[in-house]
Enzyme design. Sequence first.
Site, PDB file in Angstrom:
ATOM      1  N   THR A  22      43.557  60.221  -1.869  1.00 42.35           N
ATOM      2  CA  THR A  22      43.454  58.923  -1.284  1.00 42.35           C
ATOM      3  C   THR A  22      41.921  58.344  -1.690  1.00 42.35           C
ATOM      4  OG1 THR A  22      42.531  59.823   0.684  1.00 42.35           O
ATOM      5  CG2 THR A  22      45.073  59.295   0.695  1.00 42.35           C
ATOM      6  N   LYS A  61      42.750  67.759  -1.595  1.00 43.06           N
ATOM      7  CA  LYS A  61      42.392  66.222  -1.468  1.00 43.06           C
ATOM      8  C   LYS A  61      41.423  66.281  -0.250  1.00 43.06           C
ATOM      9  CE  LYS A  61      43.245  63.077   0.586  1.00 43.06           C
ATOM     10  NZ  LYS A  61      43.428  62.482   1.836  1.00 43.06           N
ATOM     11  N   THR A  87      41.007  64.871   7.234  1.00 44.12           N
ATOM     12  CA  THR A  87      41.920  64.567   6.187  1.00 44.12           C
ATOM     13  C   THR A  87      41.785  65.282   4.863  1.00 44.12           C
ATOM     14  OG1 THR A  87      42.253  62.323   6.824  1.00 44.12           O
ATOM     15  CG2 THR A  87      43.064  62.500   4.798  1.00 44.12           C
ATOM     16  N   GLU A 112      32.412  61.034   1.042  1.00 47.46           N
ATOM     17  CA  GLU A 112      32.316  59.431   0.681  1.00 47.46           C
ATOM     18  C   GLU A 112      30.681  59.049   0.664  1.00 47.46           C
ATOM     19  OE1 GLU A 112      36.612  58.001   2.601  1.00 47.46           O
ATOM     20  OE2 GLU A 112      34.804  58.170   3.830  1.00 47.46           O
ATOM     21  N   ASN A 171      33.777  52.732   4.056  1.00 49.41           N
ATOM     22  CA  ASN A 171      34.274  52.743   5.269  1.00 49.41           C
ATOM     23  C   ASN A 171      34.122  51.361   6.038  1.00 49.41           C
ATOM     24  OD1 ASN A 171      35.501  55.175   5.356  1.00 49.41           O
ATOM     25  ND2 ASN A 171      33.324  56.170   5.118  1.00 49.41           N
ATOM     26  N   SER A 186      42.050  52.844   6.458  1.00 53.24           N
ATOM     27  CA  SER A 186      42.509  54.302   6.357  1.00 53.24           C
ATOM     28  C   SER A 186      43.606  54.536   7.514  1.00 53.24           C
ATOM     29  CB  SER A 186      41.698  55.389   6.349  1.00 53.24           C
ATOM     30  OG  SER A 186      41.242  55.599   7.302  1.00 53.24           O
TER      31      SER A 186
END
Lengths: 410, 410
Positions: free
Chosen positions: A158, A184, A195, A282, A405, A410
């Site tokens: 993602t 992932k 996640t 991230e 973000n 998401s």
Amino acid sequence: MDQPVSPLAPTTVIEPAPVPGVRLATRACGVRYQGRTDVLLALFDPGTTVAGVLTQSVTRSAPVEWCARGLADGRARALVVNAGNANTFTGLRGTSSVENIATAAAATAGCAPGEVFVSSTGTIGEFLPDARITLPLPEMAAEARADGWVAAARAIMTTDTYPKTATAETHIGGVPVRLSGIAKGSGMIAPDMATMLAYVATDAALPADVLRALLGPAADASFNSITVDGDTSTSDTLLLFATGQAGHAPVTGPDDPALAAFRTALNGLLLDLAHQVVRDGEGASRFVELRVTGAESDRAARRIGLAIGNSPLVKTAIAGADANWGRIVMAVGKAGERADRDRLAIRIGGVPVCADGLAVPGYDEAPVAAHMKGRDILIEVDVGIGQGSATVWTCDLTHGYIDINADYRS
Amino acid sequence: MDQPVSPLAPTTVIEPAPVPGVRLATRACGVRYQGRTDVLLALFDPGTTVAGVLTQSVTRSAPVEWCARGLADGRARALVVNAGNANTFTGLRGTSSVENIATAAAATAGCAPGEVFVSSTGTIGEFLPDARITLPLPEMAAEARADGWVAAARAIMTTDTYPKTATAETHIGGVPVRLSGIAKGSGMIAPDMATMLAYVATDAALPADVLRALLGPAADASFNSITVDGDTSTSDTLLLFATGQAGHAPVTGPDDPALAAFRTALNGLLLDLAHQVVRDGEGASRFVELRVTGAESDRAARRIGLAIGNSPLVKTAIAGADANWGRIVMAVGKAGERADRDRLAIRIGGVPVCADGLAVPGYDEAPVAAHMKGRDILIEVDVGIGQGSATVWTCDLTHGYIDINADYRS
């Protein structure tokens, strides 16, 4: 979604070796993303066992609930994963979507729906267009082949900026055994597990209860010891499949000495994948290893490590290459575990920074400041209470995290 | 340190009314900062009682340990606060510094050292140059006067962008009673209570045990219900002083009906100060009220509210004006409290967004998106389990937070 590859990414992406009894296929099904693969089908030969670790979220997704039931039986013939839609918070319709996918995959694989494992990752709260996944499954099954692990890793990405793979060869009773896996995850990463999806297959012949006994501690020391933002996903799933085709002698149980090398290889492979997830955190610009010692227990040490690793003030200091050990003291203080302020000791990059509750006399910040400017940061904290220890991995908190973000839905 | 004033700041700074029995003085002592006041001395007339709430950090500072002892006695004659150096993680020398300050202030005020309260806020791990504080104390005492609360609030600021004050007039048994107070804090803000200092004085005549009984619940509903970054300071201190000069009839205890209005005024004043702290949250661009209902207990509701309010993914979504309710579902899931995923309901800006575990049919995001672009955000979450409720306040997570914390050595 078009983030540049993380500066902490491994320099090469490993193509894992095929695992006898496993076939893979990927496809661009347009679940949400366009112009990229977004569905993975893995087929396992009859006799494959499975163990797993699932999110502890109380708002876990329909696919996670489905997997929980399948894990109770411990038999697997197929895995279907889609990216772009998490099928979370989608009510009865979400449950129906999972059942549709499992039924379709079961028909294709010639197995019971309960032997099909399903994961979805991506946006929460939107209905999954499951027909886009089920209709192509027969064609995908026909195309499935033993190689293609990197392609599989790409299909489940993602906000990831690179595919995450690992492979290892080990042995059980002298017979070669293969482990290959993918993962992932880059945000919403925290223990329990965020996640984060990871699938590992081996050709070892291990009953489900042995797999479970091996997987729990390995997950604790890897995926449950990393954090990016302290947020916990509704979808995390770690599954370990064993096809049983390696041809070694049966093991007597999880403590069989013949499993020693396999256990080490499994632990190492999960840690490798977990580190790759942190390195794709991230906005991450530095990879941080936090070693905590002197805690009341290993569990307490891990909680302290995670308190440090989740502290926005520690993480922003690291982003700024600031050897701000006062914030580390603060984070130890808030962890909710015992620590002796007056025996606390911190080393950064191997250099003693403070000890016995004080800055080290004559402390020279220069070598520490130089270390803080690097890509790989090592922080050691002894809390002066007991013998418990743990290592936790995290990344820094940068403008990149905000960029990603504050506008990614998401 | 030269951040612009928060866009969420109150439009005017209130100058609190004098409290009979309280005199204030501030001075630029050069503890760390230059060109600004950095030390506050408050003197209380004989007979003043005190109650307090202190950080739960296990690495709490020497001044906090000092205050804990003084609170056991419940008598106060002086308060000394410095900004710029937290006197935390400074070992025995740190303890000596506190004793030096208390001894000097006691000599000046003509009281016992145990009646002096000391706070320090700022950098952790550096020795406090306490002579810069103790030497001017006699002159400061000579200058002390009844007004000057805003000046007091300014003298204790660190990364704050504006002074925080509040005042209220209430009554006990029909006799007018005054409450005036100040606070500081903008980062490292989380329950228990984070680099947050707050001092409130009243001329009510209340024994220390009554003050304690009033202060605990008021602190829980205010300073312990706010969060900026989830980090907990080693120094947080909230003190409530009562000089006893209002002249009302004695109260019989904390449940005396005559205290009803005072209790309401105290709760309101602490909440006002707590909101001002959130509105000065480092980098904050939006003020967020999170109302949680339907939880197993009020305590569970507060934990769920704080899980939402501390989630980096929720906070970055708010920064981006993104009505990303999926992340709210995620945060509820990770809170560690019971919630019924299939009865969960969320309203944003008063508009139902999801209910019964699903997006509301025909959900129109337009009014919600408009609300999310404002300065004041309201999010209501019902978790569908019981009758517990709580309200928590937080702010968004923006580039400003990174800017401030990636280079401020706190």
